[in-house]
Design a protein around this motif. Structure first.
Motif, PDB file in Angstrom:
ATOM      1  N   VAL A 166    -105.640  25.167   0.244  1.00 53.06           N
ATOM      2  CA  VAL A 166    -105.630  25.427  -1.251  1.00 53.06           C
ATOM      3  C   VAL A 166    -104.663  26.526  -1.458  1.00 53.06           C
ATOM      4  CG1 VAL A 166    -106.948  24.941  -3.140  1.00 53.06           C
ATOM      5  CG2 VAL A 166    -108.325  24.696  -1.605  1.00 53.06           C
ATOM      6  N   PRO A 167    -103.203  26.178  -1.417  1.00 51.57           N
ATOM      7  CA  PRO A 167    -102.672  27.141  -2.379  1.00 51.57           C
ATOM      8  C   PRO A 167    -102.168  27.496  -3.564  1.00 51.57           C
ATOM      9  CG  PRO A 167    -101.591  25.316  -1.115  1.00 51.57           C
ATOM     10  CD  PRO A 167    -103.242  25.183  -0.772  1.00 51.57           C
ATOM     11  N   LEU A 168    -102.290  28.791  -3.744  1.00 51.67           N
ATOM     12  CA  LEU A 168    -101.091  27.948  -4.780  1.00 51.67           C
ATOM     13  C   LEU A 168     -99.876  29.324  -5.482  1.00 51.67           C
ATOM     14  CD1 LEU A 168    -102.131  28.776  -7.736  1.00 51.67           C
ATOM     15  CD2 LEU A 168    -102.099  31.226  -7.932  1.00 51.67           C
ATOM     16  N   LEU A 169     -99.193  28.321  -6.063  1.00 54.15           N
ATOM     17  CA  LEU A 169     -97.839  29.118  -5.831  1.00 54.15           C
ATOM     18  C   LEU A 169     -97.653  29.039  -7.719  1.00 54.15           C
ATOM     19  CD1 LEU A 169     -97.463  26.647  -4.059  1.00 54.15           C
ATOM     20  CD2 LEU A 169     -94.639  26.555  -4.762  1.00 54.15           C
ATOM     21  N   VAL A 170     -97.817  30.565  -7.744  1.00 56.05           N
ATOM     22  CA  VAL A 170     -97.661  30.817  -9.223  1.00 56.05           C
ATOM     23  C   VAL A 170     -96.297  31.932  -9.712  1.00 56.05           C
ATOM     24  CG1 VAL A 170     -99.116  32.918  -8.487  1.00 56.05           C
ATOM     25  CG2 VAL A 170     -99.592  31.600 -10.507  1.00 56.05           C
ATOM     26  N   THR A 171     -96.114  31.635 -11.313  1.00 55.51           N
ATOM     27  CA  THR A 171     -95.572  32.579 -12.498  1.00 55.51           C
ATOM     28  C   THR A 171     -96.316  32.812 -13.303  1.00 55.51           C
ATOM     29  OG1 THR A 171     -94.369  30.967 -13.876  1.00 55.51           O
ATOM     30  CG2 THR A 171     -93.483  31.011 -11.454  1.00 55.51           C
ATOM     31  N   PRO A 172     -95.830  34.265 -13.969  1.00 55.04           N
ATOM     32  CA  PRO A 172     -96.422  33.816 -15.250  1.00 55.04           C
ATOM     33  C   PRO A 172     -96.598  33.170 -16.712  1.00 55.04           C
ATOM     34  CG  PRO A 172     -94.569  35.737 -14.898  1.00 55.04           C
ATOM     35  CD  PRO A 172     -94.190  34.655 -13.829  1.00 55.04           C
ATOM     36  N   TRP A 173     -95.957  32.031 -15.894  1.00 54.66           N
ATOM     37  CA  TRP A 173     -95.790  31.270 -17.081  1.00 54.66           C
ATOM     38  C   TRP A 173     -96.053  29.606 -16.265  1.00 54.66           C
ATOM     39  CZ3 TRP A 173     -92.031  33.612 -15.983  1.00 54.66           C
ATOM     40  CH2 TRP A 173     -91.493  35.029 -16.450  1.00 54.66           C
ATOM     41  N   SER A 174     -96.555  29.274 -15.098  1.00 53.26           N
ATOM     42  CA  SER A 174     -96.321  27.789 -14.772  1.00 53.26           C
ATOM     43  C   SER A 174     -97.311  28.253 -12.942  1.00 53.26           C
ATOM     44  CB  SER A 174     -95.107  27.490 -14.180  1.00 53.26           C
ATOM     45  OG  SER A 174     -94.560  28.639 -13.316  1.00 53.26           O
ATOM     46  N   TYR A 175     -98.033  27.339 -12.036  1.00 55.59           N
ATOM     47  CA  TYR A 175     -98.256  27.322 -10.846  1.00 55.59           C
ATOM     48  C   TYR A 175     -99.202  25.888 -10.821  1.00 55.59           C
ATOM     49  CZ  TYR A 175    -103.457  25.733 -13.750  1.00 55.59           C
ATOM     50  OH  TYR A 175    -104.088  25.113 -14.253  1.00 55.59           O
ATOM     51  N   GLY A 176     -98.367  25.926  -9.357  1.00 59.43           N
ATOM     52  CA  GLY A 176     -99.152  24.543  -8.496  1.00 59.43           C
ATOM     53  C   GLY A 176     -99.243  24.674  -7.630  1.00 59.43           C
ATOM     54  N   THR A 177    -100.300  23.083  -7.385  1.00 63.69           N
ATOM     55  CA  THR A 177    -101.353  23.636  -5.804  1.00 63.69           C
ATOM     56  C   THR A 177    -100.961  22.475  -4.906  1.00 63.69           C
ATOM     57  OG1 THR A 177    -102.879  23.963  -4.901  1.00 63.69           O
ATOM     58  CG2 THR A 177    -103.115  22.297  -6.475  1.00 63.69           C
TER      59      THR A 177
END
Length: 295
Positions: free
Chosen positions: A280-291
């Motif tokens: 279960v990974p997390l792709l993140v910026t200060p304003w958005s994320y996805g998995t």
């Protein structure tokens, strides 16, 4: 359980072999006695196959006695009277020693209904389940007929035995009874793995309190040094994985709102393959994320 080796079991006396493996199948040393006569075993899997073959070849009376040797789940009277060390540890692993009043009532009702219909205890390999999934399995199996439930119970007993044997005996060709739950955080704003993010894994519960399974911090590769769950089946159930990303971006002097738009990110997901690898990974910026569902 005192750990032993397959080499020792292959060479020791029959009495010592039976003593070591007597409770791989609950209160049923006759299974170990039969397996002792089939030595030597080339691997742990071969030993397990010999033991399960004995169960499968047993009489209806023996198989029913094996089922009835097991305790009810979350039964306070039986716990006070004394479970085997193995059953005690297994039930505790699923939190059955610390149920809420609502959970205890649900288990008591399910046990009573199941025993009334089948006249033997409901059996499930609890190391593969959470409290919620056990209660769901109760509901799924209760409509079955007795023949189907005897078969289901024997199947679950063999799953229990496989995990006990895996814990006890070390040797070649080990049993494939473990799963793994892992994560990975990628800072897509900075274009690199996100190191130093605090991560918390919670097991969710419908009738009781959720419980913390793991707390850790991502390493230089954005991963955790150890799996969130590993070295055992990953229990079927619902989980929440929380990533504390606000502190991570603040420490890197990334311009953010005050308070930050994203501070702690919770991801809810379910596990349904206890022996599989769920990533279960997390792709993140200060304003958005996805998995996504990785493996």
């Amino acid at each position: 359980m005192t750990e032993t080796t397959l080499a020792h079991l292959n060479s020791c006396s029959k009495a010592d072999f039976v003593a070591a493996l007597a409770n791989i199948f609950e209160y049923s040393p006759w299974i170990a006695e039969a397996a002792a006569d089939r030595r030597p075993f080339a691997g742990v899997s071969a030993l397990f196959t010999a033991m399960t073959a004995t169960v499968e070849g047993g009489s209806d009376k023996q198989r029913l006695a094996l089922i009835r040797a097991h305790p009810d789940l979350a039964d306070k009277t039986q716990r006070a009277a004394g479970l085997t060390a193995e059953s005690h540890a297994e039930q505790n692993s699923a939190g059955l020693d610390r149920l809420s009043d609502a959970e205890y009532q649900a288990f008591e009702q399910a046990n009573t209904a199941y025993r009334k219909k089948f006249d033997f205890p409901y059996i499930v390999c609890v190391r593969r389940h959470t409290k919620d999934s056990i209660l769901a399995d109760f509901e799924k199996r209760l409509p079955n007929d007795a023949k189907a439930e005897v078969a289901a119970s024997i199947g679950e007993i063999c799953r229990i035995a496989a995990l006990r044997l895996d814990q006890l005996v070390k040797g070649d060709d080990p049993l494939k009874v473990h799963g793994r739950l892992s994560t990975h955080v990628l800072d897509t704003h900075g274009g690199k793995p996100a190191a130093g993010i605090e991560v918390e894994l919670m097991e969710l519960s419908r009738l009781g309190a959720s419980r913390v399974v793991a707390r850790t911090v991502t390493n230089h590769d954005g991963r955790t040094d150890m799996p969130l769950i590993g070295g055992r089946p990953v229990p079927i159930g619902r989980y929440e994985l929380t990533f504390k990303v606000g502190a991570y971006f603040a420490a890197r002097k990334v311009a953010m709102s005050d308070p930050p738009f994203l501070d702690e990110i919770p991801l809810r997901f379910a596990v349904y393959e206890p022996e599989g690898h769920l990533h279960v990974p997390l792709l993140v910026t200060p304003w958005s994320y996805g998995t996504y569902r990785g493996s």
